[in-house]
Design an enzyme around this catalytic site. Structure first.
Site, PDB file in Angstrom:
ATOM      1  N   ASP A  76      -7.221  68.760  11.386  1.00 49.93           N
ATOM      2  CA  ASP A  76      -7.489  69.799  10.209  1.00 49.93           C
ATOM      3  C   ASP A  76      -7.354  68.856   8.910  1.00 49.93           C
ATOM      4  O   ASP A  76      -6.900  68.011   8.789  1.00 49.93           O
ATOM      5  CB  ASP A  76      -6.198  70.795  10.087  1.00 49.93           C
ATOM      6  CG  ASP A  76      -4.899  70.315   9.829  1.00 49.93           C
ATOM      7  OD1 ASP A  76      -4.422  69.890   9.050  1.00 49.93           O
ATOM      8  OD2 ASP A  76      -4.352  69.674  10.961  1.00 49.93           O
ATOM      9  N   ASP A  93      -5.520  68.943   5.619  1.00 52.47           N
ATOM     10  CA  ASP A  93      -4.214  69.604   5.152  1.00 52.47           C
ATOM     11  C   ASP A  93      -4.420  70.548   4.006  1.00 52.47           C
ATOM     12  O   ASP A  93      -5.715  70.713   3.563  1.00 52.47           O
ATOM     13  CB  ASP A  93      -3.185  68.390   4.662  1.00 52.47           C
ATOM     14  CG  ASP A  93      -1.670  68.451   4.848  1.00 52.47           C
ATOM     15  OD1 ASP A  93      -1.536  69.224   5.756  1.00 52.47           O
ATOM     16  OD2 ASP A  93      -1.065  68.412   3.755  1.00 52.47           O
TER      17      ASP A  93
END
Length: 309
Positions: A227, A229
């Site tokens: 991902d 952040d």
């Protein structure tokens, strides 16, 4: 499921620390499951011994596997018994570790599902986790300027780049921020880490890397971005996002780790895998005369380094 033997007589110099999915690497056969008790308690999981037939020399190599967060992912980052994990691996002969970790990306160029071979660490843990073997009556200071093993990293990078045609995207270097968790960062923290030059962030590399250095084990982490952040405007980090990207990229992760283990099995890397370049180094860091060690510290360290001091 078949019951595996609880002992193993063969040599095992290399270990993988990671999630339970890595136990299912293609071409690996589970041959033993070891329950090792240490002076620092029980490790996160039994140590599974895997056999692998290497492609380039047809040699059967033993690999130890340990699940950092437990067999059912029931151990939170701040609860991981890192001292027991590293001590247990060393006690069965392990001298090199490939550690696998999911990470959040702090840089636009590191996209979800990309891999990173970090070469530096920023410590943002909060002193909750026990981080040394040298305490309670013996003092040692251990160099940690380069927290990963460059020899191991070189092999990992070469393997990663060899798989680029198969969908693996690799970033050769990066600074990993290790935060406490189990909560994710605030946006202010995430942007601060970016300003510091952080590349990726996780909750697992420390104290694991520090303890491996103290135990004279060559250690390198392979990170997989799951991902961006929360600094990124695409979406907030969620467990569903992390697990979704891990699942989608699992085949690449397995191929990558398998390629690394294949490469390290070559005879030319025997000294690296056995960490010959680190053997004996901790002796130079011990500040307390052996005669003045406390009985408890002596007992623990003589378990970790039998016949060493």
């Amino acid at each position: 499921m078949a019951i595996l033997p609880s002992s193993y007589d063969g040599p095992v110099s290399i270990a993988v620390i990671g999630g339970t999915g890595l136990r299912e690497l293609p071409g690996f056969t589970q041959v033993a499951s070891l329950n090792v008790s240490t002076p620092w308690g029980e490790p996160s999981s039994p140590i599974t011994i895997l056999h692998h037939q290497c492609k380039h020399n047809d040699k059967t190599v033993a690999v130890a596997f340990l699940s950092r967060h437990g067999l059912h992912h029931q151990i939170a980052p701040h609860e991981v018994p890192a001292r027991a994990n590293i001590a247990a691996l060393r006690s069965i002969g392990v001298r090199s570790i490939i550690a696998f970790s999911a990470v959040g990306s702090l840089q636009e160029a590191i996209k979800p599902r990309d891999f990173v071979v970090p070469d530096q660490i920023i410590d943002r843990t909060k002193g909750v986790r026990p981080w040394t073997y040298f305490e309670g009556g013996v003092v040692a200071h251990v160099p940690f300027g380069d927290p990963f093993d460059e020899g191991m990293a070189k092999v990992v990078r070469e393997c990663g780049h060899s798989l680029e045609g198969d969908g693996v995207v690799l970033h050769d270097r990066g600074t990993i921020v290790c935060m406490e968790g189990p909560q994710f960062s605030t946006r202010a923290e995430s942007n601060m880490y970016r300003a510091w030059g952080g590349s990726v962030i996780n909750m697992s590399v420390l104290p694991e890397a520090k303890l491996a250095r103290e135990a004279e084990i060559a250690y390198q982490m392979i990170c997989m971005s799951t991902d961006y952040d929360c600094w990124h405007d695409s979406a907030d980090v969620t467990v569903e996002m992390v697990m979704g990207n891990m699942k989608s990229n699992a085949a690449n992760a397995r191929r990558f780790v398998t390629a690394v283990l294949d490469a390290l099995a070559a005879d030319e890397h025997a000294d690296l895998v056995n960490a010959k370049h680190l053997a004996g180094s901790i002796k130079f860091g011990v500040s307390t005369s052996h005669n003045n060690w406390s009985p408890e510290a002596k007992k623990k360290l003589e378990w970790l380094f039998p016949g060493y001091f």
